[in-house]
Design a protein around this motif. Structure first.
Motif, PDB file in Angstrom:
ATOM      1  N   ILE A   1       9.129   1.151  -3.709  1.00 20.22           N
ATOM      2  CA  ILE A   1       9.677   1.883  -4.851  1.00 20.22           C
ATOM      3  C   ILE A   1       9.813   3.334  -4.411  1.00 20.22           C
ATOM      4  N   VAL A   2      11.028   3.876  -4.522  1.00 18.92           N
ATOM      5  CA  VAL A   2      11.287   5.221  -4.007  1.00 18.92           C
ATOM      6  C   VAL A   2      11.659   6.204  -5.111  1.00 18.92           C
ATOM      7  N   TYR A   3      11.799   5.717  -6.329  1.00 20.69           N
ATOM      8  CA  TYR A   3      12.074   6.598  -7.480  1.00 20.69           C
ATOM      9  C   TYR A   3      11.702   5.809  -8.727  1.00 20.69           C
ATOM     10  N   GLU A   4      11.136   6.512  -9.732  1.00 25.68           N
ATOM     11  CA  GLU A   4      10.711   5.804 -10.936  1.00 25.68           C
ATOM     12  C   GLU A   4      10.823   6.692 -12.168  1.00 25.68           C
ATOM     13  N   TRP A   5      11.267   6.080 -13.256  1.00 22.33           N
ATOM     14  CA  TRP A   5      11.204   6.670 -14.589  1.00 22.33           C
ATOM     15  C   TRP A   5      10.308   5.751 -15.421  1.00 22.33           C
ATOM     16  N   LEU A   6       9.249   6.297 -16.010  1.00 17.44           N
ATOM     17  CA  LEU A   6       8.243   5.471 -16.679  1.00 17.44           C
ATOM     18  C   LEU A   6       8.149   5.856 -18.147  1.00 17.44           C
ATOM     19  N   MET A   7       8.391   4.893 -19.032  1.00 16.86           N
ATOM     20  CA  MET A   7       8.342   5.101 -20.481  1.00 16.86           C
ATOM     21  C   MET A   7       7.316   4.157 -21.092  1.00 16.86           C
ATOM     22  N   ARG A   8       6.405   4.699 -21.946  1.00 14.53           N
ATOM     23  CA  ARG A   8       5.378   3.861 -22.577  1.00 14.53           C
ATOM     24  C   ARG A   8       5.226   4.275 -24.037  1.00 14.53           C
ATOM     25  N   ASP A   9       5.044   3.285 -24.896  1.00 17.27           N
ATOM     26  CA  ASP A   9       4.919   3.534 -26.337  1.00 17.27           C
ATOM     27  C   ASP A   9       3.487   3.959 -26.657  1.00 17.27           C
ATOM     28  N   ASN A  10       3.142   5.183 -26.259  1.00 24.89           N
ATOM     29  CA  ASN A  10       1.766   5.645 -26.430  1.00 24.89           C
ATOM     30  C   ASN A  10       1.394   5.892 -27.886  1.00 24.89           C
ATOM     31  N   SER A  11       2.364   6.190 -28.741  1.00 23.44           N
ATOM     32  CA  SER A  11       2.007   6.441 -30.145  1.00 23.44           C
ATOM     33  C   SER A  11       1.480   5.174 -30.812  1.00 23.44           C
ATOM     34  N   PHE A  12       2.056   4.018 -30.479  1.00 26.70           N
ATOM     35  CA  PHE A  12       1.538   2.761 -31.021  1.00 26.70           C
ATOM     36  C   PHE A  12       0.145   2.480 -30.467  1.00 26.70           C
ATOM     37  N   LEU A  13      -0.045   2.786 -29.181  1.00 27.43           N
ATOM     38  CA  LEU A  13      -1.356   2.554 -28.576  1.00 27.43           C
ATOM     39  C   LEU A  13      -2.434   3.388 -29.253  1.00 27.43           C
ATOM     40  N   VAL A  14      -2.204   4.686 -29.430  1.00 31.95           N
ATOM     41  CA  VAL A  14      -3.267   5.537 -29.983  1.00 31.95           C
ATOM     42  C   VAL A  14      -3.566   5.173 -31.436  1.00 31.95           C
ATOM     43  N   LYS A  15      -2.572   4.715 -32.181  1.00 32.29           N
ATOM     44  CA  LYS A  15      -2.829   4.267 -33.551  1.00 32.29           C
ATOM     45  C   LYS A  15      -3.806   3.094 -33.553  1.00 32.29           C
ATOM     46  N   GLN A  16      -3.614   2.169 -32.619  1.00 30.55           N
ATOM     47  CA  GLN A  16      -4.514   1.016 -32.542  1.00 30.55           C
ATOM     48  C   GLN A  16      -5.909   1.413 -32.061  1.00 30.55           C
ATOM     49  N   LEU A  17      -5.986   2.520 -31.341  1.00 31.65           N
ATOM     50  CA  LEU A  17      -7.290   3.009 -30.886  1.00 31.65           C
ATOM     51  C   LEU A  17      -8.009   3.799 -31.974  1.00 31.65           C
ATOM     52  N   GLY A  18      -7.370   3.905 -33.145  1.00 31.41           N
ATOM     53  CA  GLY A  18      -7.983   4.618 -34.259  1.00 31.41           C
ATOM     54  C   GLY A  18      -7.802   6.120 -34.203  1.00 31.41           C
ATOM     55  N   LEU A  19      -6.833   6.580 -33.400  1.00 27.55           N
ATOM     56  CA  LEU A  19      -6.598   8.011 -33.232  1.00 27.55           C
ATOM     57  C   LEU A  19      -5.361   8.447 -33.995  1.00 27.55           C
ATOM     58  N   ASP A  20      -5.346   9.688 -34.431  1.00 31.85           N
ATOM     59  CA  ASP A  20      -4.162  10.282 -35.032  1.00 31.85           C
ATOM     60  C   ASP A  20      -3.200  10.685 -33.917  1.00 31.85           C
TER      61      ASP A  20
END
Length: 368
Positions: A154-173
């Motif tokens: 892999i010589v180039y990468e664009w990485l997108m993750r739905d972190n807002s859904f994750l933190v909600k499930q972790l009980g965080l605002d």
């Protein structure tokens, strides 16, 4: 080579994917001979690194120089890839990755292959992360990794993750997580890239990353209509022309909608906080979905002036708002049947917070 001979993930179990049978179906110049096609390569190296926790294999499968863009940072060396992978697994040691789709494009012998890999992860927060202390809670998150793969790396990468859904499930605002994220050290290269991208997208200019191989006309037309009519023109009546009546969409923050009215609502709520937004199509890939339709991957960007009526966010009004995003569309009979859109809302808010702090550094005004 027919696309239908290349590995397709749906209806296949993991043991079958990890032990492919048959001969190589793509040239894969410079790749290890064990891999039969680009999808096989992506699935098996991901499994080895993340599921089997062979983190050192990043050195084998990432280029020594490999730019990685996220909405929250930038790196360009394999050592940082190893370090960031260790940090993620340290925070979420039981993280599992379920490969849901790989939409790919042959860029030609000189450039290799482009892959857009959609993943669902289940993971428990056992250690401190960029969002705060460990919570002990389990969450599910969707990630899309867009990679350029050349000669087994892999010589180039664009990485997108739905972190807002994750933190909600972790009980965080979400906003509190963004404030914690904003405390991470600044990266001058990332800030320069982000400012350049904001200017480019506002001007409607194409991405610098272009390749000569042809993209199917129909897929390109759908991608351009989706971005232009919905995000640039804000002409939501076109949704009925783009989506099936019972279409389903998944958006960041765990947002889901079924049917045209609900889909319009998702788009309007998002664009209401950046009403002058401009969006650009930065890359399009398309693969067959069995013999029923096609899957389209769109990497896109959006920029504009932030404007929120939420009292917690209104202090950031008037600032530049930028999102790096990826969307997978399942097309049946030339209309969208299902959509998965992924971007990092936590990082987007963290960037607003950092910009606010810089602008008010001399006044002593706090961002929270």
């Amino acid at each position: 080579m027919s696309q239908q001979k290349v590995t397709q993930l749906y209806w296949k179990n993991l043991p079958e994917l990890l032990s492919p049978e048959g001969n190589k179906v793509q040239t894969l110049k410079g790749f290890d001979p064990e891999f039969i096609d680009i999808v096989d390569y992506i699935i098996r190296i991901t499994h080895r690194i993340w599921e089997q926790k062979n983190i050192g294999l990043c050195v084998d499968y990432y280029g020594e120089y490999c730019p990685v863009h996220t909405l929250g940072g930038y790196s360009d060396d394999v050592e940082t890839v190893v370090k960031n992978t260790l940090k993620t697994i340290g925070a979420f040691p039981d993280r599992s990755l379920i490969g849901e789709n790989v939409i790919w494009r042959d860029l030609g012998e000189e450039y290799g292959y482009y892959s857009s890999h959609r993943i669902t992860s289940i993971m428990t927060n056992k250690g401190p992360s960029e969002f705060g202390p460990a919570t002990g809670k389990t969450g599910r998150v969707t990630t899309i990794a867009d990679c350029i793969c050349y000669e087994n790396k892999i010589v180039y990468e664009w990485l997108m993750r739905d972190n807002s859904f994750l933190v909600k499930q972790l009980g965080l605002d979400v906003l509190e997580a963004a404030h914690h994220f904003a405390q991470l050290p600044d990266n001058a290269t990332f800030e320069q890239w982000r400012q350049n991208e904001i200017k480019r997208v506002k001007a409607g200019e194409p991405s610098e990353h272009q390749w000569p191989t042809k993209i199917a006309d129909n897929a390109l037309a759908i991608a351009n209509r989706w971005i232009d009519q919905l995000f640039n023109q804000k002409s939501f009546s076109h949704a009925a022309e783009l989506y099936h009546l019972n279409a389903k969409v998944q958006w960041p923050g765990g947002v889901e909608a079924v049917g045209i009215p609900g889909i319009k609502g998702v788009l309007i709520r998002f664009l209401s906080q950046v009403p002058d937004a401009r969006a650009t199509v930065d890359h399009v890939g398309v693969t067959d979905f069995e013999d029923k339709g096609e899957d389209i991957a769109i990497r896109w960007s959006i920029a504009g002036t932030f404007h929120s009526g939420d009292s917690k966010l209104s202090k950031f009004n008037g600032q530049d708002y930028f999102v790096l995003a990826s969307t997978h569309l399942r097309i049946i009979d030339n209309k969208i049947q299902q959509e998965w859109t992924v971007f990092d809302e936590v990082a987007a808010y963290a960037n607003l917070i950092k910009d606010y702090q810089r602008a008010n550094a001399d006044t002593g005004v706090a961002s929270c």
